[in-house]
Design an enzyme around this catalytic site. Structure first.
Site, PDB file in Angstrom:
ATOM      1  N   GLU A  54       5.461   3.414   7.252  1.00 16.82           N
ATOM      2  CA  GLU A  54       4.906   2.432   7.590  1.00 16.82           C
ATOM      3  C   GLU A  54       5.722   1.508   6.002  1.00 16.82           C
ATOM      4  OE1 GLU A  54       0.480   0.771   6.119  1.00 16.82           O
ATOM      5  OE2 GLU A  54       0.728   2.648   8.008  1.00 16.82           O
TER       6      GLU A  54
ATOM      7  N   CYS B 197      -0.334  -4.003   3.662  1.00 15.65           N
ATOM      8  CA  CYS B 197       0.685  -4.182   4.719  1.00 15.65           C
ATOM      9  C   CYS B 197       0.268  -4.526   6.112  1.00 15.65           C
ATOM     10  CB  CYS B 197       1.804  -2.920   4.271  1.00 15.65           C
ATOM     11  SG  CYS B 197       0.512  -1.339   5.124  1.00 15.65           S
TER      12      CYS B 197
END
Length: 518
Positions: free
Chosen positions: A255, A289
């Site tokens: 990720e 994020c």
């Protein structure tokens, strides 16, 4: 608002108890209390030899752990649910290490609790053998099995040490693996606290190994020894890890970065959209994020929406301390402050307008920066395309759906997106055109991320693989097929030539097709 508590909130005894779990023999390093910039904890780093020893212990422990039934492995994780929710000591540690507000730390405990319970209850089903259609109906019985990878290497970040660290450990271990986990050194105490809770709940200590050190020092030894790598961090680092994993023919779950768009359509509820934007842009001071950094608003609603957003941003309280009395905490490090300041100053110099915020707040602490809204951002500005990872959002107009889809997709990243509209069908139709792994309608982040049964991850430069759901656990397994043959086999019957057997098989296959048995 400034809270007067500038202590770490953590006792020396607690820090000593947690760091006693570490077995590193390298040099010591002192972490920082973001609220004040002062020292927090001194930990001993792991050497290359320490990493190898951790893998050896993990491999030995994994053999017996994998022999346990999925139901047995699940028990400590089901128990973790009640222990971790709103755990004051755990929230204190998260805040002390990250500088985030209390509510953001609380949300992380909810995330771990929910995912532990989800996987604890569903892992036996996910790992159960599955019947597959055999080569010859009735005569061939095929079963699909899921075997653990072995030892998983997990490299997790500092910004969400529970959600983006512990929540990777949970499915990896429940799948029957052991783990060698390298949390960011700044947030190692958070990892050690949850490990302590898991051991108290019944997890064998050797199954979860923790090592500490800089990626440049021990990152390669982790990749060289692991059977699968899970990494959360920058896209640049993710590319290097993917290349190293490919060289060893092992899998990796990544990720990575995001420059996430939010779209406010002309039929949106503007008050709800403005509230959602505040939460999606500035939670954990924008150090997520999944955070929204690009905000696209229908031209007909632009001025009204911007007015509402700026008003709400101006009312946010910045603070410090270990209570719920403020909205926004500190950035975690000087590095994040430097990037945030550089992006905003570059934009201002090149003509962007500051609608809210736009300045550091050293009067509150060394790494504080005000939640910032900018308009007039253009492609020649650094923050236009690059991830800031701070409390900054740029806002743009659009006139047509096709235009905003193009703008939202105009990024190397594809992690998360948000769409606001009263017409959910319209939102879903637009959402399917957005090249992001998760899309939220009338929410910024939470509706997709917190749906533990649904996969979560990125497209394009935002990563590969998925967290959550069945996919997020099966990532840590190897597929195995075991097929048995009964009554008849693949050799010609006695006395039948291969030519005659081929003709019989041809006729049989046509019959099976007609009967829908193939």
């Amino acid at each position: 608002m400034t809270k007067p508590d500038t202590s770490s909130g953590l006792s020396d005894q607690l820090i000593a108890r947690l760091t006693s779990q570490l077995t590193g023999t390298g040099a010591t390093v002192t972490t920082t209390l973001p609220f004040t910039g002062g020292p927090l904890a001194t930990v001993r780093q792991s050497t290359v030899d320490d990493v190898q020893a951790a893998f050896e212990r993990a491999r030995e422990a994994q053999i017996n752990w994998a022999r346990r039934s999925p139901q047995d492995r699940a028990r400590p994780f089901i128990d973790l649910h009640d222990v971790v929710i709103g755990n004051d000591e755990l929230m204190d540690i998260v805040q002390a290490e990250t500088g985030k507000a209390r509510n953001s730390a609380f949300e992380e405990t909810l995330d771990v609790a929910g995912l532990a319970l989800y996987y604890g209850r569903r892992t036996p089903k996910f790992l159960a053998p599955r019947k597959r259609a055999g080569a010859i109906p009735l005569a061939t019985q095929a079963r699909e099995y899921r075997q653990p990878k072995g030892v998983v290497g997990i490299i997790s970040p500092w910004n969400y040490p529970l959600s983006l660290g512990i929540c990777d450990v949970i499915p990896a271990v429940l799948a029957g693996n052991a783990v060698v986990h390298k949390p960011d050194t700044q947030t190692v105490l958070t990892t050690l606290k949850v490990r302590e809770l898991m051991i108290e709940a019944g997890l064998p200590p050797q199954v979860w190994q923790v090592v500490v050190g800089e990626p440049a020092d021990i990152g390669t030894p982790i990749i060289d020894s692991a059977d699968h790598i899970c990494f959360t961090g920058s896209s640049a680092a993710g590319r290097r890890i993917a290349q190293a994993a490919a060289g060893r023919l092992i899998g990796c779950t990544l990720e990575l970065g995001g420059k996430n768009p939010m779209i406010v359509l002309d039929d949106a509820n503007l008050d709800k959209a403005a509230n959602g934007a505040v939460r999606a842009c500035f939670s954990t001071t924008g150090q997520l994020c999944l955070s929204i950094e690009r905000l696209y608003v229908a031209s007909s609603k632009y001025d009204e929406f911007v007015g509402k957003l700026v008003d709400k941003v101006g009312k946010l309280d910045l603070g410090k301390g270990f209570d719920f009395g403020y909205d926004i905490g500190s950035l975690t490090s000087q590095r994040q402050l430097d990037v945030t300041q550089r992006h905003v100053e570059d934009a201002k110099t090149k003509g962007a307008r500051v609608l809210a915020g736009g300045r550091a707040r050293p009067d509150l602490g060394p790494f504080y920066y005000e939640p910032t809204v900018l308009d007039g951002v253009t492609p020649d500005m650094e923050l236009f395309a690059d991830e800031t990872f701070g409390p900054v959002v740029s806002i743009y107009r659009f006139d047509h759906e096709a235009e905003v889809v193009r703008l939202a997709n105009d990024s190397e990243y594809g992690l998360n997106a948000s769409i606001w509209t009263r017409d959910v069908g319209r939102g879903r139709r637009i959402g399917q055109q957005i090249r992001c792994g998760t899309v939220n309608i009338n929410e910024g982040v939470g509706s997709a991320y917190a749906s533990n049964d649904a996969p979560m991850g990125g497209m394009k430069a935002s990563g590969q693989g998925r967290r959550h759901g069945e996919h997020g656990l099966l990532e840590y397994t190897e597929l195995q097929t075991i097929a048995s043959q009964h009554v008849i086999g693949f050799d010609p019957p006695p006395g039948v030539s291969t030519k005659r057997n081929a003709a019989m098989l041809k006729a049989t296959f046509k019959l099976l097709k007609a009967l829908r048995l193939r």
